[in-house]
Design an enzyme around this catalytic site. Structure first.
Site, PDB file in Angstrom:
ATOM      1  N   ASP A   1     -15.632 -28.920  10.564  1.00 17.05           N
ATOM      2  CA  ASP A   1     -16.192 -28.921  11.922  1.00 17.05           C
ATOM      3  C   ASP A   1     -16.176 -30.227  13.208  1.00 17.05           C
ATOM      4  O   ASP A   1     -16.468 -31.289  12.295  1.00 17.05           O
ATOM      5  CB  ASP A   1     -17.701 -28.783  11.873  1.00 17.05           C
ATOM      6  CG  ASP A   1     -18.499 -27.866  12.853  1.00 17.05           C
ATOM      7  OD1 ASP A   1     -18.036 -27.689  13.870  1.00 17.05           O
ATOM      8  OD2 ASP A   1     -19.440 -27.162  12.343  1.00 17.05           O
ATOM      9  N   ASP A   2     -15.707 -30.261  13.914  1.00 20.80           N
ATOM     10  CA  ASP A   2     -15.864 -31.283  15.006  1.00 20.80           C
ATOM     11  C   ASP A   2     -14.967 -32.528  14.439  1.00 20.80           C
ATOM     12  O   ASP A   2     -15.045 -33.470  14.944  1.00 20.80           O
ATOM     13  CB  ASP A   2     -17.342 -32.088  15.035  1.00 20.80           C
ATOM     14  CG  ASP A   2     -18.161 -31.050  16.086  1.00 20.80           C
ATOM     15  OD1 ASP A   2     -17.897 -29.755  16.156  1.00 20.80           O
ATOM     16  OD2 ASP A   2     -19.164 -31.633  16.274  1.00 20.80           O
TER      17      ASP A   2
ATOM     18  N   CYS B   1     -17.780 -24.641  18.836  1.00 20.86           N
ATOM     19  CA  CYS B   1     -17.670 -23.919  17.441  1.00 20.86           C
ATOM     20  C   CYS B   1     -17.533 -22.511  17.628  1.00 20.86           C
ATOM     21  O   CYS B   1     -16.356 -22.019  17.232  1.00 20.86           O
ATOM     22  CB  CYS B   1     -19.005 -24.304  16.652  1.00 20.86           C
ATOM     23  SG  CYS B   1     -19.179 -26.121  16.472  1.00 20.86           S
TER      24      CYS B   1
ATOM     25  N   HIS C   1     -18.996 -19.101  12.698  1.00 23.76           N
ATOM     26  CA  HIS C   1     -20.273 -19.605  13.188  1.00 23.76           C
ATOM     27  C   HIS C   1     -21.339 -18.876  12.893  1.00 23.76           C
ATOM     28  O   HIS C   1     -21.361 -17.459  13.341  1.00 23.76           O
ATOM     29  CB  HIS C   1     -20.371 -20.046  14.624  1.00 23.76           C
ATOM     30  CG  HIS C   1     -21.391 -20.976  15.134  1.00 23.76           C
ATOM     31  ND1 HIS C   1     -22.398 -20.546  15.309  1.00 23.76           N
ATOM     32  CD2 HIS C   1     -21.447 -22.053  15.250  1.00 23.76           C
ATOM     33  CE1 HIS C   1     -23.361 -21.375  15.813  1.00 23.76           C
ATOM     34  NE2 HIS C   1     -22.683 -22.768  15.593  1.00 23.76           N
TER      35      HIS C   1
ATOM     36  N   ASP D   1     -12.049 -27.044  13.992  1.00 20.44           N
ATOM     37  CA  ASP D   1     -12.202 -25.980  15.167  1.00 20.44           C
ATOM     38  C   ASP D   1     -12.109 -26.759  16.247  1.00 20.44           C
ATOM     39  O   ASP D   1     -11.861 -26.084  17.441  1.00 20.44           O
ATOM     40  CB  ASP D   1     -13.576 -25.278  15.062  1.00 20.44           C
ATOM     41  CG  ASP D   1     -14.781 -26.317  14.853  1.00 20.44           C
ATOM     42  OD1 ASP D   1     -14.670 -27.595  14.943  1.00 20.44           O
ATOM     43  OD2 ASP D   1     -15.995 -25.851  14.818  1.00 20.44           O
ATOM     44  N   HIS D   2     -12.021 -27.896  16.675  1.00 20.94           N
ATOM     45  CA  HIS D   2     -11.932 -28.751  17.741  1.00 20.94           C
ATOM     46  C   HIS D   2     -12.260 -30.198  17.794  1.00 20.94           C
ATOM     47  O   HIS D   2     -12.579 -30.673  16.560  1.00 20.94           O
ATOM     48  CB  HIS D   2     -12.940 -28.240  19.060  1.00 20.94           C
ATOM     49  CG  HIS D   2     -14.257 -27.970  18.338  1.00 20.94           C
ATOM     50  ND1 HIS D   2     -15.242 -29.020  18.207  1.00 20.94           N
ATOM     51  CD2 HIS D   2     -15.214 -27.072  18.205  1.00 20.94           C
ATOM     52  CE1 HIS D   2     -16.418 -28.730  17.743  1.00 20.94           C
ATOM     53  NE2 HIS D   2     -16.197 -27.530  17.896  1.00 20.94           N
TER      54      HIS D   2
END
Length: 541
Positions: free
Chosen positions: A43-44, A82, A136, A332-333
């Protein structure tokens, strides 16, 4: 040289394709068995890793995985938030097809009954398992992580997850706060553990159970860190002394940045320690000393994450599964750490859309380990795809390309084919890999509720979206056009241009000098507009 690769959307295609291609690559006199799949989603996480050239961040276990993997240098998310990103790459559809731009709808109800990557493996004989944050949670996955469609057994969520945003951060005043910066003593936190630690332990338990199963497995493990709050064991802070932490190379808001493109990082501002700074909205800069602390905690969170990945991969080795398991690792990014005067995600810049992406395929990206050899021994950071529709090793067919429109099609994919990077001979006949300039372009997008930053600019609900920023990234350019958008019809109006951005990557790698209004680039803009229109689902002009 590592491949460029452009598209996080198509990573599911790689997994199924590699499984399908392994049989054809195996010697004909050997009996092949299906390959397992271990999918690690973070995540992130931006590519602030040693394997991507970061000289500060200590990520030895992820770097070790990268050394045995095919590493993509230019993989980009479809939307830098997300739920839309995860639904996009887990279904193989872009946000304009899933119609998910926020957190408030379930694609099977809202858009179409699209199959997912784990569902496809499940329907083809795999035991599919989910640990941690894969989809998510909430409405966007039907409050069930898309069960029972995607998973063979109920998804696992760590019990300590519920404390992530509560007052568990001890501040200088000795009191507990809900802070952005939250290094903790694990012995003092509720349950005496942290979510990612619990997820690793559960994933290892599931791996141990697979040893007695005759069916191949698909295990997805989703890690929370480095997502905010930066709640991690405090000892990892020692890896990053503040005197070694630099600021972002471009900490100012660029003069030519259209207001609609700016994200005011409202979720950061809601944390108690950031509220105490009394920052002006939307552009008020964070004090330099606090900027360094944010960057320190982000990097410390990555090193904590790295230890969890290390323990998981070491267990895979110990269970003698490394020679029969594909490992995919992605985020995810990305996440901005002060670049362009921005923090968090919520934009179309490279810093928020670019992600790490790597695939380990036993016997293909690395030699099969010898008896007793460990490919993934744990390293302590403190110590220093085929288009052919033929049954493959996993018995899977590669999903076909989506027609336009594809809302009625359950199984297809909008991503490109990355299998050429795995040096599979049969891809020579693939018409989609040659002579198609769109294959070297990454598409991203981000919604806004208004032309200027406001309280919901980062995460507008569908009903509030008025503008959509469609962005393409080529080897030479980042181009974004912000156009009017109807949330009721899910339509972009490319005749209603609100703003634009054009960055020349070679001369402006940080994307600080917007050349959109430069008359010399008008022909280029027209060409890019044509590409975006050709790719867009349902736009009109």
């Amino acid at each position: 040289m590592p491949p460029s690769g452009w598209c996080l959307l198509c990573f599911g295609l790689v997994l199924s394709s590699v499984c399908a291609s392994a049989e054809s690559a195996a010697p004909s006199n050997l009996t092949t068995v299906p390959l397992n799949v271990l999918l690690i989603i973070v995540d992130d996480l931006r590519p602030s890793l040693g394997c991507y050239g970061d000289k500060l961040v200590r990520s030895p276990n992820i770097d070790q995985l990268a050394s045995h993997s095919l590493l993509f240098q230019n993989a980009f998310a479809q939307q830098a938030v997300c739920a839309p990103s995860r639904v996009s790459f887990l279904t193989g559809r872009r946000p304009d097809t899933t119609r998910l731009y926020d957190f408030n709808s379930y694609w099977r109800v809202h858009a179409g009954n699209f199959s997912t990557l784990p569902q496809y493996f499940k329907e083809n004989g795999y035991v599919t398992m989910s640990v941690g944050k894969v989809f998510h949670p909430g409405i966007s996955s039907n409050y069930s992580d898309d069960s029972p469609y995607s998973w063979s057994i109920p998804p696992y969520h760590p019990s300590s997850e519920k404390y992530e945003n509560t007052k568990t951060c001890r501040g200088p005043d000795g009191e507990l706060h809900a802070n952005l910066l939250c290094p903790v003593d694990i012995a003092d936190v509720p349950e005496g553990t942290l979510p990612d630690k619990q997820s690793t332990e559960q994933a290892i338990r599931l791996l141990e159970k697979t040893k007695t199963s005759t069916r191949p497995f698909f295990l997805a493990v989703g890690y929370h860190k480095p997502h905010i709050p930066f709640r991690y064991p405090k000892e990892f802070q020692k890896l990053y002394p503040l005197e070694n932490i630099t600021l972002a190379p471009d900490p100012e808001v660029p003069a030519g940045l259209p207001p609609v493109a700016y994200n005011p990082w409202m979720d950061i501002r809601q944390r108690e320690d950031v509220q105490a700074l009394n920052l002006s909205v939307p552009y008020g800069p964070i004090p330099v000393d606090f900027q360094r602390k944010i960057r320190q905690s982000y990097f410390a969170s990555i090193s904590y994450l790295d230890t969890q990945v290390g323990h998981l991969l070491s267990a895979l080795d110990d269970l003698q599964l490394a020679n029969s398991t594909i490992i995919a690792f992605a985020s995810d990014h990305g996440w901005a750490l002060g670049e362009h005067g921005e923090w968090a995600k919520y934009s179309n810049f490279d810093i928020t859309t670019r992600v790490p992406l790597m695939f380990y395929v036993p016997g293909r990206t690395a030699p099969l380990p010898e008896a007793g050899e460990k490919l993934f021994p744990y390293i302590d950071p403190f110590n220093s795809v085929l288009e052919l529709m033929e049954p493959g090793l996993a018995g899977l067919h590669v999903p076909p390309r989506c027609p336009v429109p594809s809302f009625h099609i359950e199984l297809c994919r909008e991503g490109q084919n990355l299998m050429k990077h795995f040096q599979v001979e049969d891809v020579e006949g693939d018409p989609h890999l040659h002579g198609n300039p769109r294959e070297s372009i990454a598409y991203s997008q981000y919604p806004r509720p208004a032309d200027s930053p406001q309280w919901n600019s980062d995460k507008p609900s569908l009903k509030d979206i008025k503008v959509m920023g469609y962005s393409i990234r080529t080897i030479d350019y980042r181009y974004t056009v912000w156009v009017g958008f109807s949330p009721h019809e899910f339509l972009a109006n490319f005749s209603d241009v609100h703003a634009g951005e054009l960055y020349f990557v070679d001369s402006d790698p940080l994307q600080d000098h917007n050349m959109y209004n430069d008359s010399q680039g008008k022909d280029l803009l027209r060409a890019f507009d044509a590409i975006i229109l050709a790719n867009h689902r349902g736009g009109h002009i």
